[in-house]
Design a protein around this motif. Structure first.
Motif, PDB file in Angstrom:
ATOM      1  N   HIS A   1       0.850  -1.189   0.000  1.00 12.99           N
ATOM      2  CA  HIS A   1       0.000   0.000   0.000  1.00 12.99           C
ATOM      3  C   HIS A   1       0.891   1.247   0.000  1.00 12.99           C
ATOM      4  O   HIS A   1       1.689   1.436   0.915  1.00 12.99           O
ATOM      5  CB  HIS A   1      -0.896  -0.017   1.234  1.00 12.99           C
ATOM      6  N   VAL A   2       0.760   2.059  -1.037  1.00 17.88           N
ATOM      7  CA  VAL A   2       1.586   3.263  -1.182  1.00 17.88           C
ATOM      8  C   VAL A   2       0.712   4.497  -1.007  1.00 17.88           C
ATOM      9  O   VAL A   2      -0.329   4.627  -1.643  1.00 17.88           O
ATOM     10  CB  VAL A   2       2.268   3.297  -2.567  1.00 17.88           C
ATOM     11  N   VAL A   3       1.135   5.393  -0.121  1.00 19.68           N
ATOM     12  CA  VAL A   3       0.375   6.625   0.143  1.00 19.68           C
ATOM     13  C   VAL A   3       1.307   7.825   0.058  1.00 19.68           C
ATOM     14  O   VAL A   3       2.329   7.869   0.752  1.00 19.68           O
ATOM     15  CB  VAL A   3      -0.294   6.581   1.538  1.00 19.68           C
ATOM     16  N   VAL A   4       0.953   8.776  -0.813  1.00 14.15           N
ATOM     17  CA  VAL A   4       1.672  10.055  -0.919  1.00 14.15           C
ATOM     18  C   VAL A   4       0.617  11.158  -0.885  1.00 14.15           C
ATOM     19  O   VAL A   4       0.052  11.503  -1.914  1.00 14.15           O
ATOM     20  CB  VAL A   4       2.499  10.159  -2.215  1.00 14.15           C
ATOM     21  N   PRO A   5       0.299  11.677   0.290  1.00 17.68           N
ATOM     22  CA  PRO A   5      -0.775  12.666   0.384  1.00 17.68           C
ATOM     23  C   PRO A   5      -0.570  13.871  -0.534  1.00 17.68           C
ATOM     24  O   PRO A   5      -1.516  14.345  -1.163  1.00 17.68           O
ATOM     25  CB  PRO A   5      -0.747  13.075   1.865  1.00 17.68           C
ATOM     26  N   ALA A   6       0.652  14.363  -0.615  1.00 18.17           N
ATOM     27  CA  ALA A   6       0.895  15.566  -1.410  1.00 18.17           C
ATOM     28  C   ALA A   6       0.622  15.325  -2.888  1.00 18.17           C
ATOM     29  O   ALA A   6       0.302  16.265  -3.629  1.00 18.17           O
ATOM     30  CB  ALA A   6       2.332  16.034  -1.219  1.00 18.17           C
ATOM     31  N   ALA A   7       0.767  14.084  -3.342  1.00 19.08           N
ATOM     32  CA  ALA A   7       0.526  13.757  -4.740  1.00 19.08           C
ATOM     33  C   ALA A   7      -0.854  13.117  -4.938  1.00 19.08           C
ATOM     34  O   ALA A   7      -1.161  12.632  -6.028  1.00 19.08           O
ATOM     35  CB  ALA A   7       1.595  12.802  -5.240  1.00 19.08           C
ATOM     36  N   LYS A   8      -1.668  13.100  -3.882  1.00 19.62           N
ATOM     37  CA  LYS A   8      -2.984  12.487  -3.913  1.00 19.62           C
ATOM     38  C   LYS A   8      -2.888  11.023  -4.367  1.00 19.62           C
ATOM     39  O   LYS A   8      -3.711  10.527  -5.143  1.00 19.62           O
ATOM     40  CB  LYS A   8      -3.929  13.273  -4.827  1.00 19.62           C
ATOM     41  N   MET A   9      -1.882  10.348  -3.885  1.00 25.65           N
ATOM     42  CA  MET A   9      -1.643   8.946  -4.240  1.00 25.65           C
ATOM     43  C   MET A   9      -1.999   8.063  -3.054  1.00 25.65           C
ATOM     44  O   MET A   9      -1.498   8.273  -1.947  1.00 25.65           O
ATOM     45  CB  MET A   9      -0.183   8.751  -4.634  1.00 25.65           C
ATOM     46  N   ASP A  10      -2.896   7.107  -3.287  1.00 30.28           N
ATOM     47  CA  ASP A  10      -3.299   6.139  -2.254  1.00 30.28           C
ATOM     48  C   ASP A  10      -3.708   4.877  -2.987  1.00 30.28           C
ATOM     49  O   ASP A  10      -4.834   4.742  -3.445  1.00 30.28           O
ATOM     50  CB  ASP A  10      -4.462   6.699  -1.430  1.00 30.28           C
ATOM     51  N   LYS A  11      -2.772   3.931  -3.121  1.00 36.59           N
ATOM     52  CA  LYS A  11      -3.019   2.792  -3.991  1.00 36.59           C
ATOM     53  C   LYS A  11      -2.283   1.546  -3.516  1.00 36.59           C
ATOM     54  O   LYS A  11      -1.207   1.625  -2.943  1.00 36.59           O
ATOM     55  CB  LYS A  11      -2.580   3.134  -5.423  1.00 36.59           C
ATOM     56  N   TRP A  12      -2.899   0.371  -3.772  1.00 32.86           N
ATOM     57  CA  TRP A  12      -2.255  -0.921  -3.542  1.00 32.86           C
ATOM     58  C   TRP A  12      -1.608  -1.391  -4.835  1.00 32.86           C
ATOM     59  O   TRP A  12      -2.224  -1.332  -5.902  1.00 32.86           O
ATOM     60  CB  TRP A  12      -3.265  -1.967  -3.087  1.00 32.86           C
ATOM     61  N   TYR A  13      -0.363  -1.879  -4.746  1.00 32.17           N
ATOM     62  CA  TYR A  13       0.332  -2.440  -5.894  1.00 32.17           C
ATOM     63  C   TYR A  13       0.511  -3.945  -5.678  1.00 32.17           C
ATOM     64  O   TYR A  13       1.027  -4.375  -4.651  1.00 32.17           O
ATOM     65  CB  TYR A  13       1.700  -1.765  -6.091  1.00 32.17           C
ATOM     66  N   ASP A  14       0.077  -4.731  -6.666  1.00 35.48           N
ATOM     67  CA  ASP A  14       0.094  -6.189  -6.529  1.00 35.48           C
ATOM     68  C   ASP A  14       1.425  -6.781  -6.998  1.00 35.48           C
ATOM     69  O   ASP A  14       2.065  -6.269  -7.917  1.00 35.48           O
ATOM     70  CB  ASP A  14      -1.045  -6.806  -7.352  1.00 35.48           C
ATOM     71  N   PHE A  15       1.796  -7.890  -6.395  1.00 31.45           N
ATOM     72  CA  PHE A  15       2.965  -8.653  -6.811  1.00 31.45           C
ATOM     73  C   PHE A  15       2.854 -10.057  -6.231  1.00 31.45           C
ATOM     74  O   PHE A  15       1.909 -10.372  -5.504  1.00 31.45           O
ATOM     75  CB  PHE A  15       4.272  -7.974  -6.357  1.00 31.45           C
ATOM     76  N   GLY A  16       3.798 -10.910  -6.563  1.00 30.39           N
ATOM     77  CA  GLY A  16       3.830 -12.252  -6.007  1.00 30.39           C
ATOM     78  C   GLY A  16       4.932 -12.372  -4.973  1.00 30.39           C
ATOM     79  O   GLY A  16       6.039 -11.853  -5.167  1.00 30.39           O
ATOM     80  N   PHE A  17       4.643 -13.043  -3.865  1.00 30.68           N
ATOM     81  CA  PHE A  17       5.607 -13.215  -2.767  1.00 30.68           C
ATOM     82  C   PHE A  17       5.976 -14.695  -2.668  1.00 30.68           C
ATOM     83  O   PHE A  17       5.098 -15.559  -2.602  1.00 30.68           O
ATOM     84  CB  PHE A  17       4.996 -12.743  -1.446  1.00 30.68           C
ATOM     85  N   ALA A  18       7.288 -14.987  -2.650  1.00 34.30           N
ATOM     86  CA  ALA A  18       7.722 -16.378  -2.492  1.00 34.30           C
ATOM     87  C   ALA A  18       9.017 -16.420  -1.690  1.00 34.30           C
ATOM     88  O   ALA A  18       9.912 -15.598  -1.885  1.00 34.30           O
ATOM     89  CB  ALA A  18       7.919 -17.048  -3.852  1.00 34.30           C
ATOM     90  N   ILE A  19       9.084 -17.379  -0.795  1.00 38.52           N
ATOM     91  CA  ILE A  19      10.305 -17.618  -0.021  1.00 38.52           C
ATOM     92  C   ILE A  19      11.266 -18.443  -0.872  1.00 38.52           C
ATOM     93  O   ILE A  19      10.858 -19.389  -1.564  1.00 38.52           O
ATOM     94  CB  ILE A  19       9.974 -18.362   1.285  1.00 38.52           C
ATOM     95  N   GLU A  20      12.556 -18.065  -0.839  1.00 41.25           N
ATOM     96  CA  GLU A  20      13.574 -18.838  -1.552  1.00 41.25           C
ATOM     97  C   GLU A  20      13.870 -20.105  -0.740  1.00 41.25           C
ATOM     98  O   GLU A  20      14.458 -20.032   0.351  1.00 41.25           O
ATOM     99  CB  GLU A  20      14.848 -18.005  -1.709  1.00 41.25           C
ATOM    100  N   THR A  21      13.432 -21.252  -1.260  1.00 41.14           N
ATOM    101  CA  THR A  21      13.543 -22.492  -0.482  1.00 41.14           C
ATOM    102  C   THR A  21      14.625 -23.444  -0.975  1.00 41.14           C
ATOM    103  O   THR A  21      14.857 -24.483  -0.348  1.00 41.14           O
ATOM    104  CB  THR A  21      12.201 -23.243  -0.475  1.00 41.14           C
ATOM    105  N   ALA A  22      15.266 -23.113  -2.115  1.00 41.81           N
ATOM    106  CA  ALA A  22      16.239 -24.057  -2.696  1.00 41.81           C
ATOM    107  C   ALA A  22      17.322 -24.456  -1.694  1.00 41.81           C
ATOM    108  O   ALA A  22      17.676 -25.633  -1.577  1.00 41.81           O
ATOM    109  CB  ALA A  22      16.865 -23.447  -3.943  1.00 41.81           C
ATOM    110  N   ASP A  23      17.848 -23.480  -0.964  1.00 37.16           N
ATOM    111  CA  ASP A  23      18.916 -23.756   0.004  1.00 37.16           C
ATOM    112  C   ASP A  23      18.437 -23.640   1.445  1.00 37.16           C
ATOM    113  O   ASP A  23      19.244 -23.571   2.372  1.00 37.16           O
ATOM    114  CB  ASP A  23      20.092 -22.791  -0.222  1.00 37.16           C
TER     115      ASP A  23
END
Length: 599
Positions: A265-287
């Motif tokens: 969740h990114v919020v920049v009041p001065a720029a009137k920005m209030d938005k969620w940005y999606d991505f994928g989360f994964a733990i590095e399990t190889a090692d």
């Protein structure tokens, strides 16, 4: 050319203070490739010089106070290195009307000319600030060189780099169980194409995190980079929002080895920005190496079961049934079998009690009104067996003995109920209880693994559904593509078709091997509810991606209202494949609703 305003300065300060996290995320301009060195580094001698900076506070903190001192054609210049985030907003730099910025090899370079006596130099930076407008803004910056600070330094030139292949997500190492504790882990962010090293996200977090394991549940602690704390207002994984303390976000995750939907969740009041940005989360399990949890004995669970008292060798009810012996018992699993608690509501008439092939002990007796309630514990190995019992009864009324006898009878319990986890890969699954419940009903068969994350085939869904309904109805259609399937599966498909719950893909094909979608499952389940007397509420679900088909939209709405099926972040995702774990939850919820309709 616009003049600087207070609002403009505030926006610039916000953007710079977070190393331009908003432009990076909003534009997603970062590449996902990695590089590796191919040649050895080289070293050269150069000079540096310190200088004082006089500029707006919004900009001053991002201009270094040391630069490289270079000479070209008898003229000295100070080479100023700004961050890529700041350079991206700089259109031009001029000194006394002459350009002082040029682009080499795709990167902007700023060289401020200095006089022989190192007098102060005023430069003008023309900048365009994202989210403020298209107009450019001039910023005045005065540099005062310090001749006494000039010194020789050795500069190392980075080796030539070549591009590595993209890091595409693949499922990681799996862990059957992990001991409680806190462990160091490394994680990565993935874009919508499941390509890792998603710098629009990773630039603003530490890749090093903590995995917390407690009672079979997993949580992670993820730290925000210091330069991005001002704008990161929230973090979530798999639909669960994290808690935050001192820039560290803690959130529960469903598993260690899978790629999870996540957001920042990114919020920049001065720029009137209030938005969620999606991505994928994964733990590095190889090692990743994690200690296994100690195998603990299954918790003792007590369940209620029915008991029927029969006359010896018959199916007729004995005088003991539901008079001297209560028809409900409490069963507790033990290491050697089961402890069954039998209640005798008129225990004052019971002088003794014995059961062949079992151990009997009086647990308690309590005066309740005019009666004495006695509870005996019966230890047995098999609940499916019929047990022969003897009750020594002496019934006295008004001081007169009505009868005194050793009454023989037989006890029959309901089917054995499994209280163990039947599959080794569901211990930490969120739908474990539903899976076990359906297993106890005979809808799932025992196996080494349940494979909860696998997609469900149309034939498998029909089979599970009919195991619950036990239908045997001739099909309306003649499906030509189910001949190779086993008899139980063919019966299920034909029966559900004949009953009006499922249709084919065409008039003659069912497509049994295709993955079933969430929309298809919703349609089948809703038709089942209608067959059992459910009346639609007419209330429409508020998912943003509802299908246009009237029947499908109605089915999804009604099932959502009943709590049988749910969406995610305002969407239902009707064309997504249904997993075996999701099917268990939906089918278990459906059977609960059907039972309610029958009452």
């Amino acid at each position: 050319m616009a003049n600087k305003s207070k609002a403009t300065k505030a926006v610039l300060a916000s953007l710079l203070a977070t190393s331009a996290i908003v432009p990076a995320m909003a534009v997603s301009a970062d590449t996902t490739t990695e590089t590796k060195a191919t040649d050895a580094a080289t070293s050269t001698a150069s000079k540096t010089i310190d200088f004082n900076v006089d500029a707006d506070d919004a900009l001053k903190g991002f201009i270094p106070t040391t630069g490289k001192l270079v000479e070209r054609n008898g003229q000295q210049f100070i080479n100023i290195e700004l961050s890529d985030a700041v350079l991206a907003m700089v259109n031009s730099v001029t000194v006394a009307g002459q350009p002082a910025m040029a682009e080499y090899n795709g990167k902007k370079h700023i060289n401020i000319p200095v006089t022989a006596d190192y007098a102060p130099v005023e430069a003008t930076l023309n900048m365009t600030i994202p989210f403020v407008g298209k107009d450019s803004v001039d910023y005045k910056v005065t540099l005062t060189p310090d001749a006494k600070s000039i010194k020789e330094v050795t500069e190392t030139t980075k080796p030539v780099e070549e591009v590595k292949e993209e890091k595409v997500y693949t499922p990681g190492k799996t862990f059957d169980s992990v001991a409680d504790g806190t462990y160091d882990i490394v994680w990565d962010a993935y874009n919508s194409e499941k390509v890792g090293n998603y710098k629009a996200i990773t630039n603003h977090f530490s890749s090093k995190a903590k995995l917390i394991v407690k009672d079979g549940k997993y949580s992670v602690e993820v730290s925000v980079a210091a330069t991005s704390k001002e704008m990161v207002a929230g973090f979530k994984i798999a639909g669960k929002e994290a808690t935050e303390k001192d820039g560290v976000y803690t959130v529960e995750i469903p598993s260690i080895s899978e790629l999870h939907e996540a957001g920042v969740h990114v919020v920049v009041p001065a720029a009137k920005m209030d938005k969620w940005y999606d991505f994928g989360f994964a733990i590095e399990t190889a090692d990743l190496e994690l200690p296994k949890a100690e195998v603990k004995p299954a918790p003792v669970e007590s369940v209620k079961m029915d008991v029927t008292a029969l006359k010896n060798g018959t199916q007729e009810l004995s005088i003991m049934h539901n008079k001297y012996l209560d028809d409900e018992v409490t069963v507790t699993t033990t290491e050697g079998g089961y402890d069954v608690e039998l209640t005798f509501p008129e225990g004052q008439h019971l002088l003794g009690f014995d059961v062949e092939g079992a151990t009997v002990a009086l647990k308690s007796e309590e005066k309740v009104g005019n009666n004495t309630v006695k509870i005996y514990t019966l230890s047995v190995k098999d609940l499916e067996k019929i047990y022969t019992a003897t009750a020594d009864l002496k019934v006295v009324l008004n001081g007169n003995v009505l009868y005194e006898t050793a009454h023989d009878f037989q006890m029959k319990f309901s089917d054995k109920i499994s209280t163990t986890v039947p599959f080794k890969d569901i211990a930490n699954n969120g739908n474990k209880d539903a899976i076990i419940n359906l297993y106890n009903k005979g809808i799932f068969k025992a196996a080494d693994k349940f494979n909860p994350g696998n997609n469900l085939k149309r034939s498998q869904f029909a089979l599970m559904l009919n195991r619950a309904l036990k239908l045997d109805v001739p099909a309306k259609a003649n499906f030509s593509d189910i001949a190779k399937y086993d008899a139980e599966t063919k019966t299920a498909i034909n029966a559900l078709n004949g009953y009006g719950i499922i249709n084919g893909k065409t008039a003659t094909t069912f497509a049994p091997g295709q993955d079933i979608t969430r929309k298809q499952a919703a349609l089948m389940i809703y038709r089942l509810l209608e067959k059992n007397g459910y009346k639609a509420s007419g209330e429409a679900a508020k998912f943003s991606d509802m299908p246009k088909e009237v029947e499908a939209s109605k089915a999804i709405s009604e099932l959502n209202k009943l709590g049988i099926i749910s969406g995610f972040e305002g969407k239902f995702n009707p064309e997504n494949k249904l997993t075996r774990s999701q099917m268990a939850k939906i089918l278990n919820n459906t059977l609960t609703v059907v039972d309610g309709l029958k009452k």
